[in-house]
Design a protein around this motif. Structure first.
Motif, PDB file in Angstrom:
ATOM      1  N   PHE A  44      89.130 -15.222 -16.085  1.00  0.00           N
ATOM      2  CA  PHE A  44      88.021 -15.014 -14.792  1.00  0.00           C
ATOM      3  C   PHE A  44      88.666 -13.698 -14.130  1.00  0.00           C
ATOM      4  CE2 PHE A  44      85.242 -15.326 -11.311  1.00  0.00           C
ATOM      5  CZ  PHE A  44      86.124 -15.390  -9.999  1.00  0.00           C
ATOM      6  N   ASN A  45      87.865 -12.638 -13.782  1.00  0.00           N
ATOM      7  CA  ASN A  45      88.245 -11.456 -13.071  1.00  0.00           C
ATOM      8  C   ASN A  45      87.462 -11.238 -11.732  1.00  0.00           C
ATOM      9  OD1 ASN A  45      90.326 -10.050 -15.227  1.00  0.00           O
ATOM     10  ND2 ASN A  45      88.217 -11.024 -16.290  1.00  0.00           N
ATOM     11  N   ASN A  46      87.975 -11.334 -10.380  1.00  0.00           N
ATOM     12  CA  ASN A  46      87.551 -11.263  -9.162  1.00  0.00           C
ATOM     13  C   ASN A  46      87.592  -9.851  -8.770  1.00  0.00           C
ATOM     14  OD1 ASN A  46      86.031 -12.628  -7.274  1.00  0.00           O
ATOM     15  ND2 ASN A  46      88.101 -12.723  -6.160  1.00  0.00           N
ATOM     16  N   GLU A  47      86.503  -9.388  -8.087  1.00  0.00           N
ATOM     17  CA  GLU A  47      86.671  -7.917  -7.579  1.00  0.00           C
ATOM     18  C   GLU A  47      87.282  -8.239  -6.271  1.00  0.00           C
ATOM     19  OE1 GLU A  47      85.465  -4.632  -8.670  1.00  0.00           O
ATOM     20  OE2 GLU A  47      85.627  -6.347 -10.554  1.00  0.00           O
ATOM     21  N   ALA A  48      88.084  -7.174  -5.921  1.00  0.00           N
ATOM     22  CA  ALA A  48      89.017  -7.393  -4.743  1.00  0.00           C
ATOM     23  C   ALA A  48      88.212  -7.640  -3.367  1.00  0.00           C
ATOM     24  CB  ALA A  48      89.915  -6.282  -4.516  1.00  0.00           C
ATOM     25  N   ASP A  49      87.010  -7.103  -3.185  1.00  0.00           N
ATOM     26  CA  ASP A  49      86.329  -7.045  -2.151  1.00  0.00           C
ATOM     27  C   ASP A  49      85.312  -8.198  -2.084  1.00  0.00           C
ATOM     28  OD1 ASP A  49      84.054  -4.382  -2.324  1.00  0.00           O
ATOM     29  OD2 ASP A  49      84.891  -5.950  -4.081  1.00  0.00           O
ATOM     30  N   THR A  50      85.281  -9.250  -3.148  1.00  0.00           N
ATOM     31  CA  THR A  50      84.382 -10.389  -3.307  1.00  0.00           C
ATOM     32  C   THR A  50      84.662 -11.367  -2.341  1.00  0.00           C
ATOM     33  OG1 THR A  50      83.756  -9.729  -5.548  1.00  0.00           O
ATOM     34  CG2 THR A  50      83.333 -12.011  -4.609  1.00  0.00           C
ATOM     35  N   PRO A  51      83.918 -11.828  -1.165  1.00  0.00           N
ATOM     36  CA  PRO A  51      84.364 -12.890  -0.312  1.00  0.00           C
ATOM     37  C   PRO A  51      84.864 -14.332  -1.081  1.00  0.00           C
ATOM     38  CG  PRO A  51      82.312 -11.760   0.385  1.00  0.00           C
ATOM     39  CD  PRO A  51      82.665 -11.464  -1.042  1.00  0.00           C
ATOM     40  N   ASP A  52      85.851 -15.022  -0.432  1.00  0.00           N
ATOM     41  CA  ASP A  52      86.114 -16.257  -0.911  1.00  0.00           C
ATOM     42  C   ASP A  52      84.701 -17.346  -1.024  1.00  0.00           C
ATOM     43  OD1 ASP A  52      89.337 -16.379   0.597  1.00  0.00           O
ATOM     44  OD2 ASP A  52      88.716 -15.354  -1.181  1.00  0.00           O
ATOM     45  N   ASN A  53      83.962 -17.021  -0.225  1.00  0.00           N
ATOM     46  CA  ASN A  53      82.759 -17.880  -0.271  1.00  0.00           C
ATOM     47  C   ASN A  53      81.945 -17.888  -1.420  1.00  0.00           C
ATOM     48  OD1 ASN A  53      80.805 -19.292   1.377  1.00  0.00           O
ATOM     49  ND2 ASN A  53      79.588 -17.496   1.828  1.00  0.00           N
ATOM     50  N   PHE A  54      82.148 -17.068  -2.499  1.00  0.00           N
ATOM     51  CA  PHE A  54      81.654 -16.776  -3.719  1.00  0.00           C
ATOM     52  C   PHE A  54      82.691 -17.303  -4.696  1.00  0.00           C
ATOM     53  CE2 PHE A  54      77.814 -14.643  -2.764  1.00  0.00           C
ATOM     54  CZ  PHE A  54      78.101 -13.960  -1.592  1.00  0.00           C
ATOM     55  N   GLN A  55      82.338 -18.144  -5.770  1.00  0.00           N
ATOM     56  CA  GLN A  55      83.038 -18.649  -6.681  1.00  0.00           C
ATOM     57  C   GLN A  55      82.280 -18.808  -7.952  1.00  0.00           C
ATOM     58  OE1 GLN A  55      86.191 -20.166  -6.059  1.00  0.00           O
ATOM     59  NE2 GLN A  55      86.121 -19.282  -4.073  1.00  0.00           N
ATOM     60  N   SER A  56      82.698 -18.849  -8.910  1.00  0.00           N
ATOM     61  CA  SER A  56      82.121 -18.799 -10.321  1.00  0.00           C
ATOM     62  C   SER A  56      82.705 -19.979 -11.286  1.00  0.00           C
ATOM     63  CB  SER A  56      81.968 -17.590 -10.832  1.00  0.00           C
ATOM     64  OG  SER A  56      81.169 -17.298 -12.093  1.00  0.00           O
ATOM     65  N   ARG A  57      81.870 -20.239 -12.372  1.00  0.00           N
ATOM     66  CA  ARG A  57      82.327 -21.225 -13.339  1.00  0.00           C
ATOM     67  C   ARG A  57      81.567 -20.828 -14.583  1.00  0.00           C
ATOM     68  NH1 ARG A  57      79.581 -26.021 -12.324  1.00  0.00           N
ATOM     69  NH2 ARG A  57      78.300 -25.096 -10.523  1.00  0.00           N
ATOM     70  N   PRO A 117      75.687 -25.389   0.623  1.00  0.00           N
ATOM     71  CA  PRO A 117      76.100 -24.918  -0.651  1.00  0.00           C
ATOM     72  C   PRO A 117      74.857 -24.767  -1.477  1.00  0.00           C
ATOM     73  CG  PRO A 117      77.538 -26.498   0.052  1.00  0.00           C
ATOM     74  CD  PRO A 117      76.541 -26.428   0.879  1.00  0.00           C
ATOM     75  N   VAL A 118      75.006 -23.530  -2.463  1.00  0.00           N
ATOM     76  CA  VAL A 118      73.952 -23.357  -3.507  1.00  0.00           C
ATOM     77  C   VAL A 118      74.566 -22.860  -4.767  1.00  0.00           C
ATOM     78  CG1 VAL A 118      73.657 -20.830  -2.705  1.00  0.00           C
ATOM     79  CG2 VAL A 118      71.573 -22.330  -3.734  1.00  0.00           C
ATOM     80  N   THR A 119      73.949 -23.227  -5.723  1.00  0.00           N
ATOM     81  CA  THR A 119      74.418 -22.829  -7.162  1.00  0.00           C
ATOM     82  C   THR A 119      73.155 -22.208  -7.918  1.00  0.00           C
ATOM     83  OG1 THR A 119      76.154 -24.557  -7.302  1.00  0.00           O
ATOM     84  CG2 THR A 119      75.426 -23.459  -9.382  1.00  0.00           C
ATOM     85  N   LEU A 120      73.515 -21.051  -8.454  1.00  0.00           N
ATOM     86  CA  LEU A 120      72.829 -20.281  -9.214  1.00  0.00           C
ATOM     87  C   LEU A 120      73.158 -19.989 -10.653  1.00  0.00           C
ATOM     88  CD1 LEU A 120      72.145 -16.944  -7.082  1.00  0.00           C
ATOM     89  CD2 LEU A 120      71.046 -19.245  -6.690  1.00  0.00           C
ATOM     90  N   CYS A 136      77.005 -19.526 -17.057  1.00  0.00           N
ATOM     91  CA  CYS A 136      77.862 -18.914 -16.249  1.00  0.00           C
ATOM     92  C   CYS A 136      77.232 -19.274 -14.704  1.00  0.00           C
ATOM     93  CB  CYS A 136      78.232 -17.618 -16.178  1.00  0.00           C
ATOM     94  SG  CYS A 136      79.550 -17.003 -15.267  1.00  0.00           S
ATOM     95  N   PHE A 137      77.934 -19.989 -13.705  1.00  0.00           N
ATOM     96  CA  PHE A 137      77.238 -20.137 -12.525  1.00  0.00           C
ATOM     97  C   PHE A 137      77.869 -19.685 -11.439  1.00  0.00           C
ATOM     98  CE2 PHE A 137      75.058 -23.906 -14.165  1.00  0.00           C
ATOM     99  CZ  PHE A 137      75.734 -24.349 -15.188  1.00  0.00           C
ATOM    100  N   LEU A 138      76.919 -19.368 -10.209  1.00  0.00           N
ATOM    101  CA  LEU A 138      77.635 -18.654  -9.161  1.00  0.00           C
ATOM    102  C   LEU A 138      77.495 -19.758  -7.986  1.00  0.00           C
ATOM    103  CD1 LEU A 138      78.244 -16.372  -7.351  1.00  0.00           C
ATOM    104  CD2 LEU A 138      75.849 -15.541  -7.265  1.00  0.00           C
ATOM    105  N   ASP A 139      78.641 -20.126  -7.575  1.00  0.00           N
ATOM    106  CA  ASP A 139      78.567 -21.059  -6.342  1.00  0.00           C
ATOM    107  C   ASP A 139      78.625 -20.247  -5.142  1.00  0.00           C
ATOM    108  OD1 ASP A 139      80.383 -22.879  -8.374  1.00  0.00           O
ATOM    109  OD2 ASP A 139      78.320 -23.442  -8.193  1.00  0.00           O
ATOM    110  N   ILE A 140      77.725 -20.512  -4.403  1.00  0.00           N
ATOM    111  CA  ILE A 140      78.095 -19.809  -2.961  1.00  0.00           C
ATOM    112  C   ILE A 140      78.307 -21.021  -1.757  1.00  0.00           C
ATOM    113  CG2 ILE A 140      77.208 -18.298  -0.939  1.00  0.00           C
ATOM    114  CD1 ILE A 140      75.053 -17.209  -3.046  1.00  0.00           C
ATOM    115  N   ARG A 141      79.504 -21.219  -1.382  1.00  0.00           N
ATOM    116  CA  ARG A 141      80.030 -22.411  -0.675  1.00  0.00           C
ATOM    117  C   ARG A 141      79.371 -22.577   0.650  1.00  0.00           C
ATOM    118  NH1 ARG A 141      86.517 -22.489  -1.364  1.00  0.00           N
ATOM    119  NH2 ARG A 141      86.286 -20.520   0.063  1.00  0.00           N
ATOM    120  N   SER A 142      79.196 -21.615   1.418  1.00  0.00           N
ATOM    121  CA  SER A 142      78.687 -21.601   2.808  1.00  0.00           C
ATOM    122  C   SER A 142      77.801 -20.641   2.992  1.00  0.00           C
ATOM    123  CB  SER A 142      79.576 -21.773   3.904  1.00  0.00           C
ATOM    124  OG  SER A 142      78.959 -21.964   5.079  1.00  0.00           O
ATOM    125  N   PRO A 143      76.401 -20.407   2.347  1.00  0.00           N
ATOM    126  CA  PRO A 143      75.760 -19.260   2.599  1.00  0.00           C
ATOM    127  C   PRO A 143      75.656 -18.667   4.166  1.00  0.00           C
ATOM    128  CG  PRO A 143      74.612 -20.761   1.077  1.00  0.00           C
ATOM    129  CD  PRO A 143      75.710 -21.479   1.685  1.00  0.00           C
TER     130      PRO A 143
END
Lengths: 111, 112
Positions: free
Chosen positions: B54-67, B18-21, B74-81
């Motif tokens: 929060f507004n998610n684009e329809a084609d954004t993979p579940d692997n990408f989350q935000s806070r 996992p990584v957070t930007l 604002c953070f971008l979390d990639i759960r399993s890059p």
């Protein structure tokens, strides 16, 4: 077909030349139009908005043709520092406001 | 003075780790966006926040989350890059949904 299409280039032009890029969009719900400039490995930066009447900012002129669904960017007297990728951006409001980016046109101005 | 700040500028992670930007802004803008841009491709919107909405684009993979804990961050979390997630991640802000977007310098993510 992509919603926003641009010729990827590269356009290689000598210093001082005039160069023009076009961008076509397919969604007639498109509301606003912009040109962004992106240098290699950098973020996009707003170059100019595009208005229906056309607008000019120094050496840069942008025009919009709603009937034919394209926008254009004209750069006069090209400088070496104009070398970059120029991104066409369309904002539409079908359901929600959204920026749609073109893939960009690369410009190289040669000494 | 930088108005949209992204840290780090370069991030290396391992496959599946996992990584957070992070992104912060000094503009007090209501909207914050995350885009993914791969080489020679257009920036692709992943999601955006209007305030806390929060507004998610329809084609954004579940692997990408935000806070978005507050207006400024604002953070971008990639759960399993995966290897395919290597890209430039751009944060942008705008005062409102109709306003011009201003981009941060981006974080370039490398997945080993």
């Amino acid at each position: 077909r992509k919603e926003v299409e641009q010729d990827p280039g590269p356009f290689n032009v000598p210093e001082g030349a005039t160069v023009a890029f076009n961008c076509t969009y397919s969604n007639s719900a498109s509301q606003s139009f912009f040109w962004y400039r992106q240098d290699c490995r950098k973020e996009p930066k707003l170059l100019m908005s595009v208005y229906s009447s056309g607008n000019e900012d120094g050496r840069f002129t942008a025009q919009l043709n709603r009937a034919s669904q394209y926008i254009s960017l004209l750069i006069r007297d090209s400088k070496l520092s104009d070398s970059a990728t120029y991104l066409c951006v369309v904002k539409r409001t079908s359901g929600t406001y959204k920026y749609i980016f073109g893939t960009g046109t690369r410009l190289k101005v040669l000494a | 003075d930088a108005m949209v700040i992204q840290n780090p500028r370069y991030q290396v992670t391992q496959f599946g780790k996992p990584v957070t930007l992070s992104c912060s802004q000094t503009l007090n803008h209501n909207v914050m966006y995350w885009y993914q841009q791969k080489s020679s491709q257009a920036p692709k919107l992943l999601f955006h926040y209007y305030d806390k909405d929060f507004n998610n684009e329809a084609d954004t993979p579940d692997n990408f989350q935000s806070r978005r804990p507050n207006t400024s961050f604002c953070f971008l979390d990639i759960r399993s890059p995966g290897l395919g997630d290597a890209a430039m991640y751009l944060c942008a802000t705008s005062l409102g949904l109709q306003e011009t977007q201003y981009f941060g310098p981006g974080t370039r993510l490398l997945v080993l």
